[in-house]
Design a protein around this motif. Structure first.
Motif, PDB file in Angstrom:
ATOM      1  N   MET A   1       0.845  -1.188   0.000  1.00  0.00           N
ATOM      2  CA  MET A   1       0.000   0.000   0.000  1.00  0.00           C
ATOM      3  C   MET A   1       0.882   1.241   0.000  1.00  0.00           C
ATOM      4  N   THR A   2       0.558   2.207  -0.865  1.00  0.00           N
ATOM      5  CA  THR A   2       1.316   3.448  -0.928  1.00  0.00           C
ATOM      6  C   THR A   2       0.917   4.331   0.246  1.00  0.00           C
ATOM      7  N   LYS A   3       1.817   4.506   1.200  1.00  0.00           N
ATOM      8  CA  LYS A   3       1.451   5.144   2.454  1.00  0.00           C
ATOM      9  C   LYS A   3       1.235   6.645   2.329  1.00  0.00           C
ATOM     10  N   THR A   4       1.662   7.265   1.228  1.00  0.00           N
ATOM     11  CA  THR A   4       1.421   8.690   1.059  1.00  0.00           C
ATOM     12  C   THR A   4      -0.014   8.954   0.614  1.00  0.00           C
ATOM     13  N   ILE A   5      -0.741   7.927   0.211  1.00  0.00           N
ATOM     14  CA  ILE A   5      -2.138   8.062  -0.191  1.00  0.00           C
ATOM     15  C   ILE A   5      -3.014   7.545   0.948  1.00  0.00           C
ATOM     16  N   ARG A   6      -3.957   8.354   1.383  1.00  0.00           N
ATOM     17  CA  ARG A   6      -4.838   7.958   2.489  1.00  0.00           C
ATOM     18  C   ARG A   6      -5.714   6.787   2.029  1.00  0.00           C
ATOM     19  N   PRO A   7      -5.659   5.667   2.729  1.00  0.00           N
ATOM     20  CA  PRO A   7      -6.404   4.481   2.283  1.00  0.00           C
ATOM     21  C   PRO A   7      -7.917   4.634   2.466  1.00  0.00           C
ATOM     22  N   LEU A   8      -8.645   3.807   1.717  1.00  0.00           N
ATOM     23  CA  LEU A   8     -10.098   3.757   1.809  1.00  0.00           C
ATOM     24  C   LEU A   8     -10.546   2.307   1.917  1.00  0.00           C
ATOM     25  N   LEU A   9     -11.372   2.030   2.901  1.00  0.00           N
ATOM     26  CA  LEU A   9     -12.035   0.737   3.028  1.00  0.00           C
ATOM     27  C   LEU A   9     -13.511   0.965   2.747  1.00  0.00           C
ATOM     28  N   ALA A  10     -14.010   0.334   1.674  1.00  0.00           N
ATOM     29  CA  ALA A  10     -15.394   0.544   1.253  1.00  0.00           C
ATOM     30  C   ALA A  10     -16.146  -0.781   1.234  1.00  0.00           C
ATOM     31  N   GLY A  11     -17.391  -0.753   1.675  1.00  0.00           N
ATOM     32  CA  GLY A  11     -18.240  -1.932   1.654  1.00  0.00           C
ATOM     33  C   GLY A  11     -19.408  -1.739   0.710  1.00  0.00           C
ATOM     34  N   ASN A  12     -19.672  -2.733  -0.127  1.00  0.00           N
ATOM     35  CA  ASN A  12     -20.780  -2.704  -1.083  1.00  0.00           C
ATOM     36  C   ASN A  12     -21.782  -3.789  -0.693  1.00  0.00           C
ATOM     37  N   TRP A  13     -22.953  -3.379  -0.204  1.00  0.00           N
ATOM     38  CA  TRP A  13     -23.948  -4.338   0.257  1.00  0.00           C
ATOM     39  C   TRP A  13     -24.730  -4.976  -0.887  1.00  0.00           C
ATOM     40  N   LYS A  14     -24.625  -4.406  -2.089  1.00  0.00           N
ATOM     41  CA  LYS A  14     -25.372  -4.924  -3.248  1.00  0.00           C
ATOM     42  C   LYS A  14     -26.866  -4.986  -2.891  1.00  0.00           C
ATOM     43  N   MET A  15     -27.620  -5.977  -3.399  1.00  0.00           N
ATOM     44  CA  MET A  15     -29.062  -6.031  -3.114  1.00  0.00           C
ATOM     45  C   MET A  15     -29.308  -6.861  -1.857  1.00  0.00           C
ATOM     46  N   ASN A  16     -28.765  -6.338  -0.769  1.00  0.00           N
ATOM     47  CA  ASN A  16     -28.912  -6.981   0.536  1.00  0.00           C
ATOM     48  C   ASN A  16     -29.201  -5.898   1.566  1.00  0.00           C
ATOM     49  N   LEU A 224      -3.093  -5.568   1.364  1.00  0.00           N
ATOM     50  CA  LEU A 224      -2.668  -4.194   1.624  1.00  0.00           C
ATOM     51  C   LEU A 224      -1.154  -4.021   1.534  1.00  0.00           C
ATOM     52  N   ASP A 225      -0.411  -5.118   1.577  1.00  0.00           N
ATOM     53  CA  ASP A 225       1.045  -5.050   1.442  1.00  0.00           C
ATOM     54  C   ASP A 225       1.486  -4.881  -0.010  1.00  0.00           C
ATOM     55  N   ILE A 226       0.571  -5.029  -0.951  1.00  0.00           N
ATOM     56  CA  ILE A 226       0.920  -4.969  -2.374  1.00  0.00           C
ATOM     57  C   ILE A 226       1.015  -3.515  -2.811  1.00  0.00           C
ATOM     58  N   PRO A 227       2.087  -3.132  -3.520  1.00  0.00           N
ATOM     59  CA  PRO A 227       2.231  -1.749  -3.983  1.00  0.00           C
ATOM     60  C   PRO A 227       1.027  -1.288  -4.803  1.00  0.00           C
ATOM     61  N   ASN A 228       0.634  -0.037  -4.598  1.00  0.00           N
ATOM     62  CA  ASN A 228      -0.467   0.609  -5.317  1.00  0.00           C
ATOM     63  C   ASN A 228      -1.850   0.061  -4.959  1.00  0.00           C
ATOM     64  N   VAL A 229      -1.935  -0.758  -3.926  1.00  0.00           N
ATOM     65  CA  VAL A 229      -3.236  -1.114  -3.354  1.00  0.00           C
ATOM     66  C   VAL A 229      -3.500  -0.108  -2.238  1.00  0.00           C
ATOM     67  N   ASN A 230      -4.383   0.844  -2.514  1.00  0.00           N
ATOM     68  CA  ASN A 230      -4.633   1.950  -1.590  1.00  0.00           C
ATOM     69  C   ASN A 230      -5.911   1.766  -0.790  1.00  0.00           C
ATOM     70  N   GLY A 231      -6.360   0.532  -0.711  1.00  0.00           N
ATOM     71  CA  GLY A 231      -7.560   0.230   0.045  1.00  0.00           C
ATOM     72  C   GLY A 231      -8.287  -0.938  -0.573  1.00  0.00           C
ATOM     73  N   LEU A 232      -9.488  -1.227  -0.035  1.00  0.00           N
ATOM     74  CA  LEU A 232     -10.215  -2.425  -0.429  1.00  0.00           C
ATOM     75  C   LEU A 232     -11.688  -2.107  -0.638  1.00  0.00           C
ATOM     76  N   LEU A 233     -12.272  -2.775  -1.635  1.00  0.00           N
ATOM     77  CA  LEU A 233     -13.715  -2.728  -1.869  1.00  0.00           C
ATOM     78  C   LEU A 233     -14.256  -4.108  -1.535  1.00  0.00           C
ATOM     79  N   VAL A 234     -15.111  -4.165  -0.528  1.00  0.00           N
ATOM     80  CA  VAL A 234     -15.541  -5.432   0.066  1.00  0.00           C
ATOM     81  C   VAL A 234     -17.009  -5.670  -0.239  1.00  0.00           C
ATOM     82  N   GLY A 235     -17.356  -6.914  -0.606  1.00  0.00           N
ATOM     83  CA  GLY A 235     -18.733  -7.270  -0.868  1.00  0.00           C
ATOM     84  C   GLY A 235     -19.376  -7.949   0.321  1.00  0.00           C
ATOM     85  N   GLY A 236     -19.525  -9.259   0.264  1.00  0.00           N
ATOM     86  CA  GLY A 236     -20.239 -10.007   1.289  1.00  0.00           C
ATOM     87  C   GLY A 236     -19.698  -9.836   2.691  1.00  0.00           C
TER      88      GLY A 236
END
Length: 256
Positions: A1-16, A224-236
């Protein structure tokens, strides 16, 4: 994760989610009231029926609330659709556009996704623009070609690091339990970064690139340890507070 970019953790509930699910939203909102919230952003995108109530529930929380789609027009004879302005009117701050399920199930083109992202920008929302290849495209070595096309056609020219987030979600990994190799993800995210920088300069260098596709508390730290992964988009794994907050906790190590 590129630490100079503020990370984002996002959740997508879809049709639930119904009103009975509001306790989970409240628990997530309360659960992110930690010192870590000074270092990362958190977002939940419930169904539109819960949008307004969710923003009220999380009024005293750092958890932002967004929507899962918007129409490209401000208003008009579009039965069943909601506009970006309507989302903002409910105090939503983000909207997901171009998710593979929208592209596949509703035949959304890159140009339509681009128009929706632009509408989000005009309404003052942050657009989370989803990209990703199918299993066939992945297995036939077309991943970077797909990403190049979708980036060029789906991302508006007015995009900035403040108004736009890119989410790489390999279609074949969504909800399947399958995860691309570290090398696959690093290559895809590095390619997306280079394309963004070439097109937007410093703006592209600062855009957040999220990874999505079978994310869980068990694999979040490695992702998150992978370069240029600045956060995660999570489903279920965003439907229950205990699961989402386990992923949230995985970000702690990035600031240890």
């Amino acid at each position: 994760m590129t630490k100079t970019i503020r990370p984002l953790l996002a959740g997508n509930w879809k049709m639930n989610g119904t009103r009975a699910s509001l306790d989970q939203i409240k628990a997530i909102g309360d659960g992110v009231k930690t010192p870590l919230s000074d270092k990362i952003d958190t977002l939940l995108c419930p169904p539109a029926t819960l949008l307004y109530v969710a923003t009220a529930l999380c009024d005293d929380s750092p958890l932002a609330i967004g929507a899962q789609d918007c129409h490209q027009q401000v208003s008009g004879p579009h039965t069943g659709d909601i506009s970006a302005e309507m989302i903002a009117d409910c105090f939503g701050t983000h909207v997901i556009v171009g998710h593979s399920e929208r592209r596949r199930n509703h035949a959304e083109s890159d140009m339509l996704v681009r128009a929706k992202a632009h509408a989000a920008h005009e309404a003052g929302l942050t657009a989370i623009i989803c990209l990703g290849e199918t299993a066939y495209e992945h297995n036939s070595g077309q991943t970077l070609d797909v990403l190049k096309r979708e980036l060029a056609s789906s991302v508006p020219d007015d995009s900035t690091a403040e108004s736009t987030v890119i989410a790489y979600e390999p279609v074949w990994a969504i909800g399947s339990g399958l995860i691309p190799t570290r090398e696959n993800i690093e290559e895809a995210h590095g390619f997306i970064r280079s394309e963004l920088v070439e097109r937007f300069g410093n703006g592209g260098a600062g855009m957040r690139i999220l990874y999505g596709g079978s994310v869980s508390g068990a694999n979040a730290r490695d992702l998150l340890d992978i370069p240029n992964v600045n956060g995660l988009l999570v489903g279920g794994q965003s439907l229950k507070a205990v699961d989402f907050l386990a992923i949230y906790a995985a970000f702690e190590r990035q600031f240890a």
